[in-house]
Design an enzyme around this catalytic site. Structure first.
Site, PDB file in Angstrom:
ATOM      1  N   SER A 173       0.857  -1.172   0.000  1.00  0.00           N
ATOM      2  CA  SER A 173       0.000   0.000   0.000  1.00  0.00           C
ATOM      3  C   SER A 173       0.898   1.229   0.000  1.00  0.00           C
ATOM      4  O   SER A 173       1.807   1.353  -0.835  1.00  0.00           O
ATOM      5  CB  SER A 173      -0.926  -0.071   1.225  1.00  0.00           C
ATOM      6  OG  SER A 173      -1.702   1.079   1.312  1.00  0.00           O
ATOM      7  N   TYR A 191      -5.504   8.310  -5.993  1.00  0.00           N
ATOM      8  CA  TYR A 191      -4.443   7.372  -5.571  1.00  0.00           C
ATOM      9  C   TYR A 191      -4.687   6.975  -4.122  1.00  0.00           C
ATOM     10  O   TYR A 191      -4.614   5.788  -3.767  1.00  0.00           O
ATOM     11  CB  TYR A 191      -3.074   8.029  -5.735  1.00  0.00           C
ATOM     12  CG  TYR A 191      -1.931   7.146  -5.259  1.00  0.00           C
ATOM     13  CD1 TYR A 191      -1.564   6.002  -5.955  1.00  0.00           C
ATOM     14  CD2 TYR A 191      -1.225   7.459  -4.098  1.00  0.00           C
ATOM     15  CE1 TYR A 191      -0.525   5.189  -5.517  1.00  0.00           C
ATOM     16  CE2 TYR A 191      -0.178   6.660  -3.659  1.00  0.00           C
ATOM     17  CZ  TYR A 191       0.164   5.525  -4.366  1.00  0.00           C
ATOM     18  OH  TYR A 191       1.199   4.717  -3.927  1.00  0.00           O
ATOM     19  N   LYS A 218      -5.331   3.223  -2.213  1.00  0.00           N
ATOM     20  CA  LYS A 218      -4.491   2.668  -1.140  1.00  0.00           C
ATOM     21  C   LYS A 218      -5.269   2.546   0.176  1.00  0.00           C
ATOM     22  O   LYS A 218      -5.071   1.567   0.908  1.00  0.00           O
ATOM     23  CB  LYS A 218      -3.219   3.500  -0.963  1.00  0.00           C
ATOM     24  CG  LYS A 218      -2.307   3.492  -2.192  1.00  0.00           C
ATOM     25  CD  LYS A 218      -1.805   2.083  -2.547  1.00  0.00           C
ATOM     26  CE  LYS A 218      -0.736   2.089  -3.610  1.00  0.00           C
ATOM     27  NZ  LYS A 218      -0.231   0.755  -3.978  1.00  0.00           N
TER      28      LYS A 218
HETATM   29  N1  LIG Z   1       7.974   5.023  -4.553  1.00  0.00           N
HETATM   30  C1  LIG Z   1       7.207   5.550  -3.633  1.00  0.00           C
HETATM   31  O1  LIG Z   1       7.489   6.662  -3.134  1.00  0.00           O
HETATM   32  C2  LIG Z   1       6.004   4.781  -3.125  1.00  0.00           C
HETATM   33  C3  LIG Z   1       5.473   5.165  -1.883  1.00  0.00           C
HETATM   34  C4  LIG Z   1       4.381   4.459  -1.373  1.00  0.00           C
HETATM   35  C5  LIG Z   1       3.863   3.394  -2.075  1.00  0.00           C
HETATM   36  N2  LIG Z   1       4.376   3.025  -3.286  1.00  0.00           N
HETATM   37  C6  LIG Z   1       3.783   1.870  -3.964  1.00  0.00           C
HETATM   38  O2  LIG Z   1       4.766   0.860  -4.078  1.00  0.00           O
HETATM   39  C7  LIG Z   1       4.488   0.016  -5.212  1.00  0.00           C
HETATM   40  C8  LIG Z   1       5.744  -0.110  -6.071  1.00  0.00           C
HETATM   41  O3  LIG Z   1       6.051   1.160  -6.617  1.00  0.00           O
HETATM   42  P1  LIG Z   1       7.529   1.634  -7.008  1.00  0.00           P
HETATM   43  O4  LIG Z   1       7.839   2.789  -6.154  1.00  0.00           O
HETATM   44  O5  LIG Z   1       8.467   0.495  -7.054  1.00  0.00           O
HETATM   45  O6  LIG Z   1       7.207   2.217  -8.467  1.00  0.00           O
HETATM   46  P2  LIG Z   1       7.766   1.878  -9.945  1.00  0.00           P
HETATM   47  O7  LIG Z   1       9.254   1.897  -9.951  1.00  0.00           O
HETATM   48  O8  LIG Z   1       7.050   2.824 -10.839  1.00  0.00           O
HETATM   49  O9  LIG Z   1       7.275   0.385 -10.202  1.00  0.00           O
HETATM   50  C9  LIG Z   1       5.923   0.090 -10.415  1.00  0.00           C
HETATM   51  C10 LIG Z   1       5.798  -1.313 -10.955  1.00  0.00           C
HETATM   52  O10 LIG Z   1       4.395  -1.595 -11.151  1.00  0.00           O
HETATM   53  C11 LIG Z   1       4.265  -2.258 -12.385  1.00  0.00           C
HETATM   54  N3  LIG Z   1       2.924  -2.105 -12.956  1.00  0.00           N
HETATM   55  C12 LIG Z   1       2.223  -0.976 -13.159  1.00  0.00           C
HETATM   56  N4  LIG Z   1       1.052  -1.270 -13.760  1.00  0.00           N
HETATM   57  C13 LIG Z   1       1.029  -2.623 -13.935  1.00  0.00           C
HETATM   58  C14 LIG Z   1       0.110  -3.537 -14.498  1.00  0.00           C
HETATM   59  N5  LIG Z   1      -1.057  -3.134 -15.038  1.00  0.00           N
HETATM   60  N6  LIG Z   1       0.409  -4.863 -14.499  1.00  0.00           N
HETATM   61  C15 LIG Z   1       1.577  -5.285 -13.981  1.00  0.00           C
HETATM   62  N7  LIG Z   1       2.507  -4.479 -13.431  1.00  0.00           N
HETATM   63  C16 LIG Z   1       2.220  -3.155 -13.425  1.00  0.00           C
HETATM   64  C17 LIG Z   1       5.334  -1.654 -13.273  1.00  0.00           C
HETATM   65  O11 LIG Z   1       5.689  -2.593 -14.287  1.00  0.00           O
HETATM   66  P3  LIG Z   1       5.314  -2.479 -15.845  1.00  0.00           P
HETATM   67  O12 LIG Z   1       5.108  -1.041 -16.171  1.00  0.00           O
HETATM   68  O13 LIG Z   1       6.505  -3.104 -16.528  1.00  0.00           O
HETATM   69  O14 LIG Z   1       4.083  -3.325 -15.978  1.00  0.00           O
HETATM   70  C18 LIG Z   1       6.490  -1.507 -12.287  1.00  0.00           C
HETATM   71  O15 LIG Z   1       7.256  -2.693 -12.242  1.00  0.00           O
HETATM   72  C19 LIG Z   1       3.300   0.672  -5.912  1.00  0.00           C
HETATM   73  O16 LIG Z   1       2.117  -0.001  -5.547  1.00  0.00           O
HETATM   74  C20 LIG Z   1       3.293   2.097  -5.368  1.00  0.00           C
HETATM   75  O17 LIG Z   1       2.009   2.682  -5.414  1.00  0.00           O
HETATM   76  C21 LIG Z   1       5.437   3.712  -3.818  1.00  0.00           C
END
Ligand SMILES: NC(=O)c1ccc[n+]([C@@H]2O[C@H](COP(=O)([O-])OP(=O)(O)OC[C@H]3O[C@@H](n4cnc5c(N)ncnc54)[C@H](OP(=O)(O)O)[C@@H]3O)[C@@H](O)[C@H]2O)c1
Length: 273
Positions: A129, A143, A147
């Site tokens: 989340s 968003y 979450k």
């Molecule tokens: N980074 C932050 O600051 C942060 C903070 C809180 C929560 N989060 C959460 O943490 C999780 C991981 O995010 P991250 O920070 O690692 O971001 P990221 O680097 O943008 O990675 C997101 C991943 O989600 C995949 N994705 C998106 N849509 C998809 C779909 N329809 N089917 C399959 N895969 C999909 C993308 O792969 P493809 O595009 O190759 O499919 C990518 O591998 C997310 O749920 C995000 O909301 C992030």
């Protein structure tokens, strides 16, 4: 010894990529899915698979591939992104796609692994989340809805599956270095009308994010370790955080919603000035 098996969504970037590497290093069989399959790390124990979490057939193929292993131990619902912009202007079409990815995709994948986990009398669903699942801020409305929804969904699931020896838990990352911020902040301009009345709020918010952005953030490798704890703790917790300050921010929003709301109102007012 039988190797444990984990399914990780969103394995082509950021935390999912780092978690894929970490679980493989720890000797797990890792079924790693994403649409950009070529970006998934390679290595011993890693099975890169094309996965779109919004597509029924794609989800089924992903889980079926992992079902040939002796056990399905953990599903990490990590795929997700932020579609940002003022609530008045973000199109419902974009909102639906985000809900399909961040919430329904996780829910449908979970349905596919539960029968096997129930049969095994062991298994864990780890839902990625966000602190934004307890907190909120201007321009992130939908968003946050996805979450907050994921948190409640995980909690209800946990009450229903404990009787079978299974658990559903939540990891709440705060700001973490990955592609997430560029995608979320980049979406704002695509979602607003040309003469948006929210221009000063948008510009002010983006300039604050640029200033505080990356130097305060955890790395994706840091969060992969939190994913690993959530997946392997003998007595799993309902929530996992990277830092004490993340835990305190979440607590402030939950325990003192009025104070938290005033804080966000004044931040938005400062940004819009
Ligand atoms: N980074 C932050 O600051 C942060 C903070 C809180 C929560 N989060 C959460 O943490 C999780 C991981 O995010 P991250 O920070 O690692 O971001 P990221 O680097 O943008 O990675 C997101 C991943 O989600 C995949 N994705 C998106 N849509 C998809 C779909 N329809 N089917 C399959 N895969 C999909 C993308 O792969 P493809 O595009 O190759 O499919 C990518 O591998 C997310 O749920 C995000 O909301 C992030």
């Amino acid at each position: 010894m039988i190797k444990k098996t984990v399914l990780i969504t969103g394995a082509s970037s950021g935390m999912g990529y780092a978690a894929t590497q970490l679980f493989a290093q720890q000797g797990w069989q890792v079924y790693a899915g994403a649409r950009r399959v070529n970006n998934i790390p390679v290595g011993t124990g890693i099975h890169p698979l094309s996965l779109d979490v919004t597509d029924d057939d794609s989800r089924k193929n992903f889980v079926q591939a992992a079902e040939k292993e002796a056990t399905l131990d953990v599903l990490i619902n990590n795929a997700g992104y932020g579609e940002y912009g003022p609530l008045e202007e973000v199109s419902l079409e974009k909102v639906r796609r985000q809900v399909e990815t961040n919430l329904f995709g996780a829910a449908e994948l979970t349905k596919l692994v539960l029968p096997r986990m129930r049969h095994q009398h062991t298994g864990r669903i780890v839902n990625i989340s966000s602190l934004g699942g307890d907190m909120y801020s201007a321009l992130g409305g939908w968003y946050h809805v996805t979450k907050h929804g994921l948190n409640v969904w995980s909690d209800v699931l946990d009450t229903e599956i404990r009787q079978f020896g299974l658990r559903s838990v939540v990891v709440e990352p705060g700001g973490t270095q990955s592609s997430w911020s560029d995608i979320a902040m980049g979406s704002i301009e695509k979602n607003v009308v040309p003469d948006t009345p929210y221009r000063s709020l948008i510009d002010g918010t983006l300039s604050v994010i640029q200033r505080v952005g990356s130097h305060s953030a955890a790395t994706s490798a840091d969060l992969a370790k939190v994913f690993y704890r959530a997946a392997t703790d003998h007595k799993p917790k309902r929530r996992y955080y990277f830092s004490f300050s993340d835990r305190m921010m979440s607590r402030l929003a939950r325990v003192h919603p009025g104070i938290f709301h005033q804080l966000i109102i004044s931040m938005a007012a400062r940004a819009a000035r």
